[in-house]
Write a protein that holds these residues in place. Structure first.
Motif, PDB file in Angstrom:
ATOM      1  N   LYS A  79       0.328   6.914  17.524  1.00  0.00           N
ATOM      2  CA  LYS A  79       0.527   8.115  18.354  1.00  0.00           C
ATOM      3  C   LYS A  79       0.926   7.727  19.779  1.00  0.00           C
ATOM      4  N   LEU A  80       0.272   6.704  20.323  1.00  0.00           N
ATOM      5  CA  LEU A  80       0.598   6.248  21.672  1.00  0.00           C
ATOM      6  C   LEU A  80       2.026   5.706  21.730  1.00  0.00           C
ATOM      7  N   CYS A  81       2.396   4.908  20.739  1.00  0.00           N
ATOM      8  CA  CYS A  81       3.761   4.364  20.698  1.00  0.00           C
ATOM      9  C   CYS A  81       4.796   5.478  20.603  1.00  0.00           C
ATOM     10  N   ASP A  82       4.527   6.463  19.760  1.00  0.00           N
ATOM     11  CA  ASP A  82       5.458   7.591  19.614  1.00  0.00           C
ATOM     12  C   ASP A  82       5.564   8.400  20.902  1.00  0.00           C
ATOM     13  N   PHE A  83       4.471   8.493  21.643  1.00  0.00           N
ATOM     14  CA  PHE A  83       4.481   9.221  22.915  1.00  0.00           C
ATOM     15  C   PHE A  83       5.279   8.453  23.971  1.00  0.00           C
ATOM     16  N   VAL A  84       5.044   7.143  24.028  1.00  0.00           N
ATOM     17  CA  VAL A  84       5.711   6.317  25.044  1.00  0.00           C
ATOM     18  C   VAL A  84       7.202   6.199  24.772  1.00  0.00           C
ATOM     19  N   PRO A  86       9.603   7.918  21.944  1.00  0.00           N
ATOM     20  CA  PRO A  86       9.788   8.752  20.747  1.00  0.00           C
ATOM     21  C   PRO A  86      10.923   8.292  19.826  1.00  0.00           C
TER      22      PRO A  86
END
Length: 122
Positions: A79-84, A86
């Motif tokens: 989730k963090l990677c996708d937020f940072v 996309p």
């Protein structure tokens, strides 16, 4: 940010609130957590059916705790990677693959553990 007027107990109560909120979110939104929780319930039923020992219960509970913890951390990393970032990025993909690999180690360990517990009963 921490409120200077919060007492120690009030701060712990807030932490517990966030902890249970996070567990609820995982159990209600993440299919992998739902699936692993269901499998855990199946093995609880099997444990009662085969009357496994207290030590076997301890290892089984620790094993499923390991799986749910690893999957939760894997989900958080994803989730963090996708937020940072996309869009697809090779380095982000590498980080997500490593987090997923950690999950693989947990699953293999627990499969071996469950085999050691249930093989004698079969």
């Amino acid at each position: 940010m921490k409120n200077i007027n919060d007492s120690f107990l009030k701060g712990r109560a807030k932490s517990l609130k966030y902890t249970f909120k996070g567990a609820f979110l995982l159990l209600t939104t993440e299919h992998s957590i739902m699936t692993q929780s269901f499998i855990g319930v199946v093995f609880v039923v099997l444990g009662f059916y085969f009357k496994i020992t207290n030590v076997e219960w301890m290892f089984q509970i620790l094993g499923f705790g390991l799986i749910l913890t690893a999957e939760s951390l894997n989900t958080a990393v994803e989730k963090l990677c996708d937020f940072v970032h996309p869009e697809y990025h090779k380095k982000i993909g590498f980080v997500k693959d490593i987090a997923s690999g950690a999950m693989t180690f947990a699953v293999i360990s627990v499969l071996i553990l469950l085999t050691l517990i249930y093989y004698p009963y079969l």
